[in-house]
Design a protein around this motif. Structure first.
Motif, PDB file in Angstrom:
ATOM      1  N   GLY A  27      49.706  58.002  70.444  1.00  0.00           N
ATOM      2  CA  GLY A  27      49.221  56.961  69.544  1.00  0.00           C
ATOM      3  C   GLY A  27      50.361  56.238  68.835  1.00  0.00           C
ATOM      4  O   GLY A  27      50.366  55.007  68.722  1.00  0.00           O
ATOM      5  N   VAL A  28      51.333  57.015  68.379  1.00  0.00           N
ATOM      6  CA  VAL A  28      52.507  56.418  67.726  1.00  0.00           C
ATOM      7  C   VAL A  28      53.290  55.562  68.714  1.00  0.00           C
ATOM      8  O   VAL A  28      53.727  54.446  68.388  1.00  0.00           O
ATOM      9  CB  VAL A  28      53.403  57.526  67.137  1.00  0.00           C
ATOM     10  N   ASN A  29      53.458  56.061  69.936  1.00  0.00           N
ATOM     11  CA  ASN A  29      54.179  55.297  70.958  1.00  0.00           C
ATOM     12  C   ASN A  29      53.487  53.974  71.267  1.00  0.00           C
ATOM     13  O   ASN A  29      54.142  52.941  71.452  1.00  0.00           O
ATOM     14  CB  ASN A  29      54.298  56.114  72.247  1.00  0.00           C
ATOM     15  N   LEU A  30      52.167  54.008  71.348  1.00  0.00           N
ATOM     16  CA  LEU A  30      51.419  52.787  71.644  1.00  0.00           C
ATOM     17  C   LEU A  30      51.609  51.742  70.550  1.00  0.00           C
ATOM     18  O   LEU A  30      51.827  50.561  70.840  1.00  0.00           O
ATOM     19  CB  LEU A  30      49.935  53.109  71.813  1.00  0.00           C
ATOM     20  N   TYR A  37      65.114  38.783  79.891  1.00  0.00           N
ATOM     21  CA  TYR A  37      63.984  39.121  79.025  1.00  0.00           C
ATOM     22  C   TYR A  37      63.848  40.642  78.995  1.00  0.00           C
ATOM     23  O   TYR A  37      64.004  41.300  80.026  1.00  0.00           O
ATOM     24  CB  TYR A  37      62.672  38.518  79.545  1.00  0.00           C
ATOM     25  N   THR A  38      63.542  41.179  77.820  1.00  0.00           N
ATOM     26  CA  THR A  38      63.364  42.627  77.681  1.00  0.00           C
ATOM     27  C   THR A  38      62.080  42.923  76.930  1.00  0.00           C
ATOM     28  O   THR A  38      61.831  42.351  75.856  1.00  0.00           O
ATOM     29  CB  THR A  38      64.546  43.260  76.913  1.00  0.00           C
ATOM     30  N   ALA A  39      61.255  43.792  77.494  1.00  0.00           N
ATOM     31  CA  ALA A  39      60.064  44.299  76.822  1.00  0.00           C
ATOM     32  C   ALA A  39      60.225  45.809  76.709  1.00  0.00           C
ATOM     33  O   ALA A  39      60.461  46.494  77.702  1.00  0.00           O
ATOM     34  CB  ALA A  39      58.799  43.939  77.591  1.00  0.00           C
ATOM     35  N   LEU A  40      60.102  46.318  75.492  1.00  0.00           N
ATOM     36  CA  LEU A  40      60.384  47.728  75.224  1.00  0.00           C
ATOM     37  C   LEU A  40      59.112  48.553  75.151  1.00  0.00           C
ATOM     38  O   LEU A  40      58.069  48.079  74.692  1.00  0.00           O
ATOM     39  CB  LEU A  40      61.149  47.865  73.908  1.00  0.00           C
ATOM     40  N   PHE A  41      59.218  49.807  75.610  1.00  0.00           N
ATOM     41  CA  PHE A  41      58.127  50.762  75.414  1.00  0.00           C
ATOM     42  C   PHE A  41      58.710  52.090  74.941  1.00  0.00           C
ATOM     43  O   PHE A  41      59.833  52.459  75.286  1.00  0.00           O
ATOM     44  CB  PHE A  41      57.292  50.955  76.689  1.00  0.00           C
ATOM     45  N   ALA A  42      57.940  52.798  74.117  1.00  0.00           N
ATOM     46  CA  ALA A  42      58.386  54.065  73.531  1.00  0.00           C
ATOM     47  C   ALA A  42      58.060  55.217  74.472  1.00  0.00           C
ATOM     48  O   ALA A  42      57.005  55.229  75.116  1.00  0.00           O
ATOM     49  CB  ALA A  42      57.712  54.282  72.178  1.00  0.00           C
ATOM     50  N   VAL A  43      58.949  56.194  74.539  1.00  0.00           N
ATOM     51  CA  VAL A  43      58.782  57.322  75.461  1.00  0.00           C
ATOM     52  C   VAL A  43      58.814  58.671  74.747  1.00  0.00           C
ATOM     53  O   VAL A  43      58.861  59.721  75.393  1.00  0.00           O
ATOM     54  CB  VAL A  43      59.876  57.303  76.557  1.00  0.00           C
ATOM     55  N   ASP A  44      58.789  58.674  73.417  1.00  0.00           N
ATOM     56  CA  ASP A  44      58.881  59.930  72.668  1.00  0.00           C
ATOM     57  C   ASP A  44      57.734  60.865  73.031  1.00  0.00           C
ATOM     58  O   ASP A  44      56.580  60.433  73.193  1.00  0.00           O
ATOM     59  CB  ASP A  44      58.846  59.658  71.164  1.00  0.00           C
ATOM     60  N   SER A  45      58.040  62.142  73.137  1.00  0.00           N
ATOM     61  CA  SER A  45      57.013  63.127  73.472  1.00  0.00           C
ATOM     62  C   SER A  45      57.424  64.494  72.946  1.00  0.00           C
ATOM     63  O   SER A  45      58.597  64.868  73.041  1.00  0.00           O
ATOM     64  CB  SER A  45      56.817  63.201  74.993  1.00  0.00           C
ATOM     65  N   GLU A  82      49.136  67.366  68.993  1.00  0.00           N
ATOM     66  CA  GLU A  82      50.479  66.825  68.759  1.00  0.00           C
ATOM     67  C   GLU A  82      50.852  65.811  69.836  1.00  0.00           C
ATOM     68  O   GLU A  82      51.407  64.746  69.540  1.00  0.00           O
ATOM     69  CB  GLU A  82      51.488  67.974  68.736  1.00  0.00           C
ATOM     70  N   LEU A  83      50.524  66.131  71.084  1.00  0.00           N
ATOM     71  CA  LEU A  83      50.858  65.241  72.188  1.00  0.00           C
ATOM     72  C   LEU A  83      50.111  63.916  72.083  1.00  0.00           C
ATOM     73  O   LEU A  83      50.708  62.836  72.221  1.00  0.00           O
ATOM     74  CB  LEU A  83      50.552  65.914  73.520  1.00  0.00           C
ATOM     75  N   PHE A  84      48.800  63.982  71.830  1.00  0.00           N
ATOM     76  CA  PHE A  84      48.024  62.753  71.762  1.00  0.00           C
ATOM     77  C   PHE A  84      48.372  61.932  70.519  1.00  0.00           C
ATOM     78  O   PHE A  84      48.300  60.697  70.539  1.00  0.00           O
ATOM     79  CB  PHE A  84      46.526  63.053  71.818  1.00  0.00           C
TER      80      PHE A  84
END
Length: 323
Positions: A129-132, A248-256, A123-125
């Motif tokens: 993958g979804v976050n990436l 400038y804004t670059a977004l990254f996902a942090v869901d876990s 589930e974590l990995f």
């Protein structure tokens, strides 16, 4: 209040209850902003501009900051379709991924224990993958522009605190391999003011933070803007306090699914930005990286020769003196 005004408010509440299902709280406020009275607009503006205050302060405290009675905040959230302040704040907190808190999420995770180790790992990995992929889609269109902004800067300052520090340091460490005018704002020995002192127009600050947003990072960003320094935000939402200040804004996902937000996609974002910076570099950039690498080797920072683990396994053990 006239009958027409009562009907208008009622219609707004019905419409809002529908839109709330499909928009963020901030977007919902902005969509209805022009329909609010001047006093309600003042309260709405404060909420949009100070999300951290909504998280940590009472309704009465926020009302004091806006210089309105608490009843104004109640009228605002009711006009937005909420039953009251607690329901509004609950949605606001949940949107930032903080509804359960770290301890609450850890408790939920502990309740999943018992023969589920493999499933939890999968589930974590999968979440990574979804976050990436989410981060790739969100950041790919802006990374070239962010890199050009940094390339043109006289100096680049990088700030990240607490859980965001590894992301900031990863950018700093690799960037310094081929550029000297890159500086850390980490507040070491409580000297953040001293580190910020040289910042001036022509420089760029890269600020890294995700919810709950670090107070120090926001303060550094505010100082940068006051001094005419361009701001690049690496953050988790375009509604974050950093994003609203940034050039400038670059977004990254942090869901876990774990108890703490994930920084895996944030590291990938940093690596992608570094790649863009190398592409923009001059013909001497590879030589600068080679020189930095040579210096590391000659200083003894790296273990050379055989694979380090193999070398350690085959190392002759130290003989104990005879007793």
């Amino acid at each position: 209040m006239s009958i027409d005004s009562i009907l208008l408010v009622a219609l707004l509440n019905v419409a809002n209850s529908h839109y709330m299902k499909n928009t963020s709280v901030r977007e919902h406020i902005l969509q209805n902003f022009e329909l609010l009275s001047p006093k309600l607009q003042s309260a709405a503006r404060y909420i949009v501009d100070h999300p951290n205050e909504v998280l940590v302060c009472s309704m009465r405290s926020i009302a004091e900051q806006v210089k309105v009675p608490p009843s104004t905040l109640v009228r605002l959230v009711q006009q937005l379709g909420y039953a009251g302040w607690p329901a509004f704040k609950s949605d606001f907190v949940d949107e930032l991924g903080l509804g359960d808190g770290y301890a609450g999420r850890a408790q939920q995770l502990a309740q999943k224990a018992g023969g589920q180790s493999s499933a939890l790992i999968d589930e974590l990995f999968h979440a990574h993958g979804v976050n990436l992929e989410t981060t790739r889609k969100a950041s790919a269109p802006v990374l070239a522009s962010v890199a050009q902004c940094l390339q043109a800067a006289s100096n680049v300052y990088i700030a990240g605190f607490r859980a965001s520090y590894p992301l900031a340091f990863a950018l700093l460490y690799s960037y310094r391999l081929f550029r000297d005018s890159v500086h850390s704002l980490d507040g070491h020995a409580h000297n953040l003011e001293m580190q910020m002192r040289p910042m001036a127009p022509g420089d760029v600050l890269v600020a890294v933070s995700f919810a709950p947003y670090s107070r120090e990072c926001l303060e550094v960003a505010q100082v940068a803007k006051q001094r005419g320094v361009q701001l690049v935000a690496l953050t988790d939402s375009d509604t974050s306090p950093l994003a609203r200040m940034a050039d400038y804004t670059a977004l990254f996902a942090v869901d876990s699914p774990s108890f703490f937000p994930s920084v895996a996609a944030g590291i990938a974002l940093v690596e992608a930005l570094l790649e863009q910076l190398v592409v923009l570099g001059d013909h001497a950039l590879p030589q600068r990286i080679q020189q930095a690498e040579n210096d590391l080797v000659h200083s003894g920072a790296y273990v050379q020769g055989a694979h380090p683990l193999k070398a350690l396994r085959h190392k002759t053990p130290v003989q104990k003196p005879a007793s």
